[in-house]
Scaffold this motif. Structure first.
Motif, PDB file in Angstrom:
ATOM      1  N   GLU A  84      51.603  22.247 -67.472  1.00  0.00           N
ATOM      2  CA  GLU A  84      51.770  21.456 -65.861  1.00  0.00           C
ATOM      3  C   GLU A  84      52.990  19.732 -66.245  1.00  0.00           C
ATOM      4  N   ARG A  85      52.887  19.680 -67.207  1.00  0.00           N
ATOM      5  CA  ARG A  85      53.193  18.056 -67.538  1.00  0.00           C
ATOM      6  C   ARG A  85      54.324  18.192 -68.494  1.00  0.00           C
ATOM      7  N   SER A  86      54.812  19.674 -68.896  1.00  0.00           N
ATOM      8  CA  SER A  86      56.002  19.115 -69.730  1.00  0.00           C
ATOM      9  C   SER A  86      57.065  19.860 -68.852  1.00  0.00           C
ATOM     10  N   ASP A  87      58.670  20.136 -68.957  1.00  0.00           N
ATOM     11  CA  ASP A  87      59.154  20.147 -68.022  1.00  0.00           C
ATOM     12  C   ASP A  87      59.433  22.350 -68.843  1.00  0.00           C
ATOM     13  N   ALA A  88      58.686  22.237 -70.068  1.00  0.00           N
ATOM     14  CA  ALA A  88      59.166  23.917 -70.433  1.00  0.00           C
ATOM     15  C   ALA A  88      58.120  23.742 -71.985  1.00  0.00           C
ATOM     16  N   LEU A  89      57.998  24.859 -71.996  1.00  0.00           N
ATOM     17  CA  LEU A  89      57.029  25.171 -73.197  1.00  0.00           C
ATOM     18  C   LEU A  89      57.637  26.602 -73.835  1.00  0.00           C
ATOM     19  N   VAL A  90      57.701  26.320 -75.077  1.00  0.00           N
ATOM     20  CA  VAL A  90      57.920  27.633 -75.953  1.00  0.00           C
ATOM     21  C   VAL A  90      56.409  27.743 -76.978  1.00  0.00           C
ATOM     22  N   VAL A  91      56.435  29.200 -77.057  1.00  0.00           N
ATOM     23  CA  VAL A  91      54.644  29.893 -77.546  1.00  0.00           C
ATOM     24  C   VAL A  91      55.511  29.599 -79.077  1.00  0.00           C
ATOM     25  N   ALA A  92      54.741  29.559 -79.849  1.00  0.00           N
ATOM     26  CA  ALA A  92      54.951  30.311 -81.494  1.00  0.00           C
ATOM     27  C   ALA A  92      54.422  29.849 -82.426  1.00  0.00           C
ATOM     28  N   VAL A  93      53.468  30.650 -81.951  1.00  0.00           N
ATOM     29  CA  VAL A  93      52.371  30.428 -82.532  1.00  0.00           C
ATOM     30  C   VAL A  93      52.140  31.771 -83.758  1.00  0.00           C
ATOM     31  N   GLY A  94      53.284  32.173 -83.915  1.00  0.00           N
ATOM     32  CA  GLY A  94      52.961  32.917 -85.284  1.00  0.00           C
ATOM     33  C   GLY A  94      51.922  34.780 -84.925  1.00  0.00           C
ATOM     34  N   ALA A  95      52.536  35.514 -85.721  1.00  0.00           N
ATOM     35  CA  ALA A  95      51.123  36.576 -85.425  1.00  0.00           C
ATOM     36  C   ALA A  95      49.919  36.387 -86.387  1.00  0.00           C
ATOM     37  N   THR A  96      48.953  36.431 -85.933  1.00  0.00           N
ATOM     38  CA  THR A  96      48.051  35.259 -87.198  1.00  0.00           C
ATOM     39  C   THR A  96      46.769  36.424 -87.676  1.00  0.00           C
ATOM     40  N   ARG A  97      46.569  37.734 -86.624  1.00  0.00           N
ATOM     41  CA  ARG A  97      46.086  38.416 -86.565  1.00  0.00           C
ATOM     42  C   ARG A  97      45.902  39.515 -87.939  1.00  0.00           C
ATOM     43  N   CYS A  98      44.818  39.444 -89.040  1.00  0.00           N
ATOM     44  CA  CYS A  98      45.229  40.109 -89.965  1.00  0.00           C
ATOM     45  C   CYS A  98      44.663  41.838 -89.745  1.00  0.00           C
ATOM     46  N   ARG A  99      45.761  42.499 -90.158  1.00  0.00           N
ATOM     47  CA  ARG A  99      45.406  44.217 -90.209  1.00  0.00           C
ATOM     48  C   ARG A  99      43.730  44.293 -91.420  1.00  0.00           C
ATOM     49  N   ASP A 100      42.740  45.201 -90.369  1.00  0.00           N
ATOM     50  CA  ASP A 100      41.604  44.871 -91.692  1.00  0.00           C
ATOM     51  C   ASP A 100      41.792  46.809 -92.576  1.00  0.00           C
ATOM     52  N   LEU A 101      40.399  46.755 -93.277  1.00  0.00           N
ATOM     53  CA  LEU A 101      40.140  48.113 -93.963  1.00  0.00           C
ATOM     54  C   LEU A 101      38.723  48.114 -93.290  1.00  0.00           C
ATOM     55  N   PRO A 102      38.986  49.103 -92.351  1.00  0.00           N
ATOM     56  CA  PRO A 102      37.822  49.901 -91.744  1.00  0.00           C
ATOM     57  C   PRO A 102      37.410  50.683 -93.089  1.00  0.00           C
ATOM     58  N   VAL A 103      36.571  50.310 -94.355  1.00  0.00           N
ATOM     59  CA  VAL A 103      35.832  51.438 -95.431  1.00  0.00           C
ATOM     60  C   VAL A 103      34.743  51.425 -95.356  1.00  0.00           C
ATOM     61  N   PRO A 104      33.748  51.636 -95.872  1.00  0.00           N
ATOM     62  CA  PRO A 104      32.681  51.119 -96.238  1.00  0.00           C
ATOM     63  C   PRO A 104      32.115  50.096 -97.884  1.00  0.00           C
ATOM     64  N   GLY A 105      31.150  49.116 -97.201  1.00  0.00           N
ATOM     65  CA  GLY A 105      31.881  48.178 -98.309  1.00  0.00           C
ATOM     66  C   GLY A 105      32.405  46.816 -97.607  1.00  0.00           C
ATOM     67  N   ARG A 106      33.411  47.204 -96.915  1.00  0.00           N
ATOM     68  CA  ARG A 106      34.198  45.730 -95.610  1.00  0.00           C
ATOM     69  C   ARG A 106      33.377  44.877 -95.832  1.00  0.00           C
ATOM     70  N   ARG A 107      32.213  44.594 -96.052  1.00  0.00           N
ATOM     71  CA  ARG A 107      31.424  43.503 -95.256  1.00  0.00           C
ATOM     72  C   ARG A 107      30.919  42.654 -96.472  1.00  0.00           C
ATOM     73  N   LEU A 108      30.971  43.088 -97.806  1.00  0.00           N
ATOM     74  CA  LEU A 108      30.598  42.734 -99.210  1.00  0.00           C
ATOM     75  C   LEU A 108      30.806  41.221 -98.845  1.00  0.00           C
ATOM     76  N   SER A 109      30.216  40.206 -99.653  1.00  0.00           N
ATOM     77  CA  SER A 109      30.132  39.143-100.249  1.00  0.00           C
ATOM     78  C   SER A 109      31.437  39.878-101.473  1.00  0.00           C
TER      79      SER A 109
END
Ligand SMILES: Cc1cc2nc3c(=O)[nH]c(=O)nc-3n(C[C@H](O)[C@H](O)[C@H](O)COP(=O)(O)OP(=O)(O)OC[C@H]3O[C@@H](n4cnc5c(N)ncnc54)[C@H](O)[C@@H]3O)c2cc1C
Ligand code: SF4
Length: 489
Positions: free
Chosen positions: A228-253
C-alpha cells in the motif's frame, strides 16, 4: 595489434590458482591476485568474433562477449567496461562464480578449447573498479514513485540498482542482518571475498538505493501494508526451503543442513563468532549431495581441518567429455573438479563416492551421530542396490540436497495474494507479475533454485516490467522472460 589468428596459435590459458595447500591455510579467494592481467589480452584475442556468437545467446544476460573480447585484445579497457556493464550489473560476481555456459557454447569449443570468457569478464570487472569506470550512476531526476524490493540476493540487488538508476525511490528489505542473500551467507569467502559485495552495496547506496536489514516482510512488516505504501513491490526472496533426507537417524545430533553450516562459517568470516558453533575441526565428515553447495561444504570443512571428508553423489560419475546426447552448444554434464575437490587431494575421484545413496544415520553410545549407512544407487529409481550396503564412521553429516521453493514465507505469500506453482515456486506471468496488482516476482523465488547469472538477468528484467507498470513505457533492458531457460537440444 591483436593477432587475428590467435585462436589457432595461442593455447587456452585459464587464470592461475594459488597452491591448494596454501589455500587451505586461509579463507581468501583461491585465485592468485594479479595473475590474470598479463595473459588476458592474448586470451581475449583467441575470440573469433563469430558472425552468430552462440556465447552471447548462451549467457542469460546476453553479455556482448565478442565485443568486449575484441576491445580487451586491443587494450581498450574503458570501452570494454562500458560494453560489459551495459548488460551486467555485477560482473565481479559472475566473473568469479558463473559456471560459464557461454564457454560451452563458444564456437571454438566445437573442436578445440573455448575462449576463457569468464576470466576476461572478471579482468574487465576488476579493472573497471580499479580505474573508476564502474562509478556510481545516480539518476538525473527522480520520478517520485516508490518501489519496495523484498530480498537482497543478486535478483533483488539487480532489480533495485536498475530501478534506482531509472529514478524510482527504491528500498530493499532484507530479513537477515546483512545484505547479499546467498552471496553473503551461502557462498564461502574463498570463492567470493565479501568486501567485493560491500563495495557494490556502497555504490548502490551512493546512487540512492535504501537498505533495511533485519526486516522479515510478512512477519515484522505486513507485506500488504508495504504494498500500500509503495507504487510497486518486487518479491525476490530466493528459494530457501532446504530439501530434507527422510532416513532413519536424520534427527540425530551431528546431522545438519549444509546451508546452516555454511552460514555459520560465513559468520565467522564476518567476525560474529571466533569459531563456528558447528565446526568440522577434528571430525569425520560426510557431505550428502553433488552440487555447488556440497563443494562449498567440502572446501569449508578442509579449511576447518576436518579429520576426514567423504562426499556422496547420488548420480553416477559423469563422462569426462561431452556425451552424444549433449551436443555443442548446450552446457553439458561432464566430470568437473571444483577448487574444493582439487584441495581434497589426489585420489581418483577425491573424496567423492558416485552413485551413493544414504540409507540411514546411526548413533553412538552418547546418542550422537556415529556412522552413516549407504549403498550403491540403482540407475533409474536410485534405490539402494541390494547387497551393496556399507557403514562409514562419521561425526558430522551435512545435507546438501538442494532447495525447493521460497520457504518460511507463508505470511508474505498470503498477504500479497501470491500463489505457489506445482514446482513449489511463486507463480508469475510472462511480465513477472503475480498476486496483487503491482506485485512482481523475480529470481530463485519464481524460477526455483538456479544461478547468479539468472538471478541478475531476472532482476534486470523485472525492473523493466516494474518501470513499464509505473510509467506505461520503459527503456530498461529485459534480457530474459520467466519462461526462458538454458540452451537445450
Ligand atoms: C552454497 C551455495 C553455493 C552457490 N554457488 C553458486 C555459484 O557458484 N554460482 C552460481 O551461479 N550460483 C550459485 N548458487 C546459487 C545462487 O546463489 C542463487 O541462485 C542466487 O543467489 C539466487 O538469487 P536470489 O536473489 O533469487 O535469492 P537469494 O540469494 O536466496 O536471496 C534471497 C534473499 O531474500 C531474503 N528474504 C527471504 N524472505 C524474506 C522476507 N520475508 N523478508 C525480507 N527478506 C527475505 C533472504 O534472507 C535472502 O537474503 C549457490 C547457492 C548456494 C546455496
Ligand atoms: S555471466 Fe556467465 S554465461 Fe554470461 S558471459 Fe559471464 S561467465 Fe559467461
Amino acid at each position: 595489434m591483436a593477432d587475428r589468428m590467435a585462436f589457432f596459435t595461442t593455447p587456452r590459458c585459464p587464470r592461475e590458482r594459488r597452491d591448494p595447500q596454501e589455500r587451505l591455510g586461509d579463507h581468501r579467494e583461491v585465485y592468485r591476485e594479479g595473475a590474470l592481467l598479463p595473459v588476458v589480452a592474448d586470451q581475449a584475442a583467441r575470440c573469433m568474433d563469430c558472425g552468430l556468437p552462440f556465447c552471447h545467446h548462451a549467457c542469460p544476460l546476453g553479455n556482448l562477449v565478442p565485443d568486449w573480447n575484441t576491445l580487451v585484445a586491443h587494450d581498450d579497457w574503458r570501452a570494454a567496461a562500458a560494453r560489459l556493464l551495459a548488460t551486467n550489473n555485477f560482473p565481479e560476481f559472475t566473473g568469479r562464480l558463473c559456471p560459464a555456459p557461454c564457454e560451452s557454447a563458444c564456437v571454438l569449443a566445437i573442436d578445440a578449447e573455448a575462449v576463457t570468457i569468464k576470466n576476461v569478464e572478471l579482468a574487465i570487472a576488476d579493472r573497471a573498479w580499479e580505474s573508476g569506470y564502474d562509478a556510481p550512476q545516480p539518476p538525473e531526476r527522480l520520478t517520485g514513485l516508490r518501489v519496495a524490493v523484498v530480498g537482497s540476493g543478486p535478483a533483488g540487488l539487480a532489480a533495485a540498482q536498475q530501478l534506482t538508476r531509472a529514478g524510482h525511490t527504491t528500498t530493499v528489505y532484507e530479513r537477515a542482518d546483512r545484505i547479499g542473500g546467498l552471496l553473503r551467507y551461502g557462498i564461502p569467502p574463498f570463492r567470493l571475498e565479501k568486501h567485493r559485495l560491500d563495495r557494490r552495496i556502497d555504490q548502490m547506496r551512493a546512487e540512492g538505493t535504501v537498505f533495511r536489514t533485519g526486516v522479515a516482510v510478512g512477519r515484522d512488516l505486513p507485506a500488504d501494508d508495504l504494498r500500500e505504501r509503495s507504487d510497486a513491490l518486487v518479491v525476490a526472496v530466493g528459494a530457501t526451503r532446504c530439501r530434507d533426507l527422510p532416513v532413519p537417524g536424520r534427527r540425530l545430533s551431528g546431522v545438519h543442513q549444509a546451508i546452516s553450516y555454511l552460514t555459520l562459517a560465513n559468520r565467522v568470516d564476518e567476525g560474529d563468532y571466533p569459531d563456528s558453533p558447528v565446526s568440522a575441526e577434528g571430525r569425520r565428515v560426510v557431505i550428502v549431495g553433488g552440487g555447488d553447495t556440497a563443494a562449498d561444504c567440502l572446501g569449508t570443512a578442509l579449511r576447518q581441518r576436518a579429520a576426514a571428508v567423504t562426499q556422496f553423489d547420488i548420480n553416477p560419475r559423469p563422462p569426462g567429455r561431452r556425451a552424444a546426447d549433449q551436443p555443442w552448444p548446450v552446457h553439458p554434464k561432464v566430470y568437473r573438479e571444483t577448487t574444493s575437490h582439487e584441495e581434497a587431494g589426489d585420489a581418483a575421484d577425491g573424496p567423492r563416492v558416485f552413485a551413493a545413496t544414504t540409507v540411514g544415520f546411526e548413533a553412538g553410545a552418547d546418542g550422537r551421530l556415529a556412522a552413516v549407512r549407504f549403498a550403491e544407487a540403482r540407475r533409474g529409481d536410485r534405490r539402494p542396490r541390494p547387497g551393496t550396503e556399507r557403514t562409514l564412521p562419521v561425526d558430522l553429516a551435512l545435507l546438501a540436497l538442494g532447495f525447493s521453493g521460497p520457504g518460511h514465507n507463508g505470511a508474505l505469500v498470503g498477504q500479497l495474494g501470491l500463489s505457489v506453482d506445482p514446482r513449489g515456486n511463486l507463480a508469475r506471468g510472462e511480465d513477472f507479475a503475480g498476486g496483487a496488482d503491482g506485485v512482481f516476482v523475480a529470481g530463485d523465488a519464481g524460477r526455483g533454485q538456479s544461478l547468479i547469472v539468472w538471478a541478475i538477468a531476472e532482476g534486470r528484467a523485472v525492473a523493466a516490467a516494474v518501470d513499464r507498470h509505473l510509467r506505461g513505457r520503459t527503456e530498461l533492458p529485459a534480457p530474459v522472460a520467466p519462461s526462458d531457460g538454458p540452451l537445450t537440444v
